[in-house]
Design a protein around this motif. Sequence first.
Motif, PDB file in Angstrom:
ATOM      1  N   ASP A  96       9.351   8.289  -9.199  1.00  9.85           N
ATOM      2  CA  ASP A  96       9.072   8.042  -7.793  1.00  9.85           C
ATOM      3  C   ASP A  96      10.103   7.077  -7.220  1.00  9.85           C
ATOM      4  OD1 ASP A  96       6.846   9.621  -8.056  1.00  9.85           O
ATOM      5  OD2 ASP A  96       5.383   7.986  -7.842  1.00  9.85           O
ATOM      6  N   LYS A  97      10.116   6.969  -5.900  1.00 11.68           N
ATOM      7  CA  LYS A  97      10.982   6.000  -5.224  1.00 11.68           C
ATOM      8  C   LYS A  97      10.636   4.602  -5.741  1.00 11.68           C
ATOM      9  CE  LYS A  97      12.222   4.406  -0.645  1.00 11.68           C
ATOM     10  NZ  LYS A  97      11.972   4.520   0.797  1.00 11.68           N
ATOM     11  N   TYR A  98      11.641   3.773  -5.989  1.00 11.95           N
ATOM     12  CA  TYR A  98      11.395   2.426  -6.513  1.00 11.95           C
ATOM     13  C   TYR A  98      11.698   1.373  -5.457  1.00 11.95           C
ATOM     14  CZ  TYR A  98      16.385   3.002  -7.653  1.00 11.95           C
ATOM     15  OH  TYR A  98      17.728   3.258  -7.608  1.00 11.95           O
ATOM     16  N   SER A  99      11.029   0.220  -5.598  1.00 11.53           N
ATOM     17  CA  SER A  99      11.183  -0.859  -4.625  1.00 11.53           C
ATOM     18  C   SER A  99      12.050  -2.004  -5.141  1.00 11.53           C
ATOM     19  CB  SER A  99       9.815  -1.411  -4.227  1.00 11.53           C
ATOM     20  OG  SER A  99       9.161  -1.941  -5.359  1.00 11.53           O
ATOM     21  N   ALA A 100      12.429  -1.959  -6.428  1.00 10.24           N
ATOM     22  CA  ALA A 100      13.313  -2.985  -6.998  1.00 10.24           C
ATOM     23  C   ALA A 100      14.011  -2.398  -8.224  1.00 10.24           C
ATOM     24  CB  ALA A 100      12.522  -4.228  -7.385  1.00 10.24           C
ATOM     25  N   ILE A 101      15.178  -2.956  -8.527  1.00  9.30           N
ATOM     26  CA  ILE A 101      15.955  -2.506  -9.672  1.00  9.30           C
ATOM     27  C   ILE A 101      16.654  -3.712 -10.284  1.00  9.30           C
ATOM     28  CG2 ILE A 101      17.965  -1.976  -8.222  1.00  9.30           C
ATOM     29  CD1 ILE A 101      18.545   0.380 -10.163  1.00  9.30           C
ATOM     30  N   ALA A 102      16.835  -3.680 -11.612  1.00 11.32           N
ATOM     31  CA  ALA A 102      17.559  -4.755 -12.304  1.00 11.32           C
ATOM     32  C   ALA A 102      18.274  -4.162 -13.512  1.00 11.32           C
ATOM     33  CB  ALA A 102      16.607  -5.853 -12.755  1.00 11.32           C
ATOM     34  N   ASN A 103      19.389  -4.760 -13.860  1.00 10.80           N
ATOM     35  CA  ASN A 103      20.109  -4.426 -15.085  1.00 10.80           C
ATOM     36  C   ASN A 103      19.843  -5.529 -16.094  1.00 10.80           C
ATOM     37  OD1 ASN A 103      21.448  -2.071 -14.059  1.00 10.80           O
ATOM     38  ND2 ASN A 103      22.676  -3.471 -12.838  1.00 10.80           N
ATOM     39  N   ILE A 104      19.544  -5.130 -17.334  1.00  5.21           N
ATOM     40  CA  ILE A 104      19.210  -6.093 -18.380  1.00  5.21           C
ATOM     41  C   ILE A 104      20.152  -5.863 -19.552  1.00  5.21           C
ATOM     42  CG2 ILE A 104      17.406  -6.857 -19.975  1.00  5.21           C
ATOM     43  CD1 ILE A 104      15.376  -5.702 -17.918  1.00  5.21           C
ATOM     44  N   ASN A 105      20.806  -6.937 -19.993  1.00  9.61           N
ATOM     45  CA  ASN A 105      21.694  -6.870 -21.147  1.00  9.61           C
ATOM     46  C   ASN A 105      21.156  -7.773 -22.239  1.00  9.61           C
ATOM     47  OD1 ASN A 105      23.992  -5.176 -20.193  1.00  9.61           O
ATOM     48  ND2 ASN A 105      23.948  -6.713 -18.582  1.00  9.61           N
ATOM     49  N   CYS A 106      21.035  -7.227 -23.443  1.00 15.90           N
ATOM     50  CA  CYS A 106      20.525  -7.960 -24.598  1.00 15.90           C
ATOM     51  C   CYS A 106      21.702  -8.370 -25.470  1.00 15.90           C
ATOM     52  CB  CYS A 106      19.576  -7.071 -25.410  1.00 15.90           C
ATOM     53  SG  CYS A 106      18.232  -6.374 -24.445  1.00 15.90           S
ATOM     54  N   ASN A 107      21.751  -9.661 -25.810  1.00 15.47           N
ATOM     55  CA  ASN A 107      22.820 -10.178 -26.643  1.00 15.47           C
ATOM     56  C   ASN A 107      22.212 -11.216 -27.584  1.00 15.47           C
ATOM     57  OD1 ASN A 107      25.180 -10.931 -27.811  1.00 15.47           O
ATOM     58  ND2 ASN A 107      26.169 -11.634 -25.945  1.00 15.47           N
ATOM     59  N   GLY A 108      21.995 -10.817 -28.830  1.00 16.50           N
ATOM     60  CA  GLY A 108      21.367 -11.714 -29.793  1.00 16.50           C
ATOM     61  C   GLY A 108      19.961 -12.044 -29.352  1.00 16.50           C
ATOM     62  N   ASP A 109      19.639 -13.333 -29.287  1.00 16.55           N
ATOM     63  CA  ASP A 109      18.295 -13.724 -28.864  1.00 16.55           C
ATOM     64  C   ASP A 109      18.248 -14.129 -27.391  1.00 16.55           C
ATOM     65  OD1 ASP A 109      19.524 -16.174 -28.949  1.00 16.55           O
ATOM     66  OD2 ASP A 109      18.213 -17.027 -30.474  1.00 16.55           O
ATOM     67  N   ALA A 110      19.271 -13.728 -26.636  1.00 21.06           N
ATOM     68  CA  ALA A 110      19.309 -14.001 -25.196  1.00 21.06           C
ATOM     69  C   ALA A 110      19.317 -12.689 -24.419  1.00 21.06           C
ATOM     70  CB  ALA A 110      20.544 -14.819 -24.834  1.00 21.06           C
ATOM     71  N   ILE A 111      18.671 -12.724 -23.271  1.00 19.36           N
ATOM     72  CA  ILE A 111      18.657 -11.571 -22.378  1.00 19.36           C
ATOM     73  C   ILE A 111      19.204 -12.021 -21.035  1.00 19.36           C
ATOM     74  CG2 ILE A 111      17.104 -10.074 -21.061  1.00 19.36           C
ATOM     75  CD1 ILE A 111      15.592  -9.541 -23.577  1.00 19.36           C
ATOM     76  N   TYR A 112      20.077 -11.195 -20.461  1.00 22.53           N
ATOM     77  CA  TYR A 112      20.705 -11.473 -19.180  1.00 22.53           C
ATOM     78  C   TYR A 112      20.227 -10.426 -18.178  1.00 22.53           C
ATOM     79  CZ  TYR A 112      23.539 -14.427 -22.107  1.00 22.53           C
ATOM     80  OH  TYR A 112      23.938 -15.392 -23.001  1.00 22.53           O
ATOM     81  N   ILE A 113      19.611 -10.890 -17.103  1.00 32.35           N
ATOM     82  CA  ILE A 113      19.080  -9.999 -16.083  1.00 32.35           C
ATOM     83  C   ILE A 113      19.917 -10.222 -14.834  1.00 32.35           C
ATOM     84  CG2 ILE A 113      17.057  -9.411 -14.700  1.00 32.35           C
ATOM     85  CD1 ILE A 113      15.440 -10.678 -17.151  1.00 32.35           C
ATOM     86  N   ASP A 114      20.645  -9.181 -14.437  1.00 29.82           N
ATOM     87  CA  ASP A 114      21.491  -9.307 -13.253  1.00 29.82           C
ATOM     88  C   ASP A 114      21.340  -8.070 -12.383  1.00 29.82           C
ATOM     89  OD1 ASP A 114      22.977  -7.355 -14.552  1.00 29.82           O
ATOM     90  OD2 ASP A 114      24.617  -8.671 -15.066  1.00 29.82           O
ATOM     91  N   GLY A 115      21.971  -8.106 -11.262  1.00 19.25           N
ATOM     92  CA  GLY A 115      21.884  -6.978 -10.350  1.00 19.25           C
ATOM     93  C   GLY A 115      20.466  -6.753  -9.863  1.00 19.25           C
TER      94      GLY A 115
END
Length: 108
Positions: free
Chosen positions: A30-49
């Motif tokens: 369905d149409k979405y109201s939000a989007i994010a990119n998530i990158n996993c690196n070791g025990d850290a997660i980076y959420i951008d965009g």
Amino acid sequence: MNDMQRYIKMDDWFFEIKTVRALRTKNYGDKYSAIANINCNGDAIYIDGLMTADDNPYTFQDLQTFKQFCRKMGAKTAHFDRFKNDQLKSQSVIIQPEKPQSILKLVK
């Protein structure tokens, strides 16, 4: 709560989850109201965009959902980058492991 498997082994190959796209919607496709990119690196997660529709802002409940995802992935920290009021906002969050549920026993 069990951690999600971060990799899958097939024959002589390991397929590791490194990037995830998150969509906020009631039903997949369905149409979405939000989007994010998530990158996993070791025990850290980076959420951008992280972008939301103007009439449907990022909420405290959204943050809790992202933290829950990070816990399931075994992350210890999450780093959020998003635009708010046309300015880049960065936030780092320590991901606390889920507390085991205690069993209460009533005694008379």
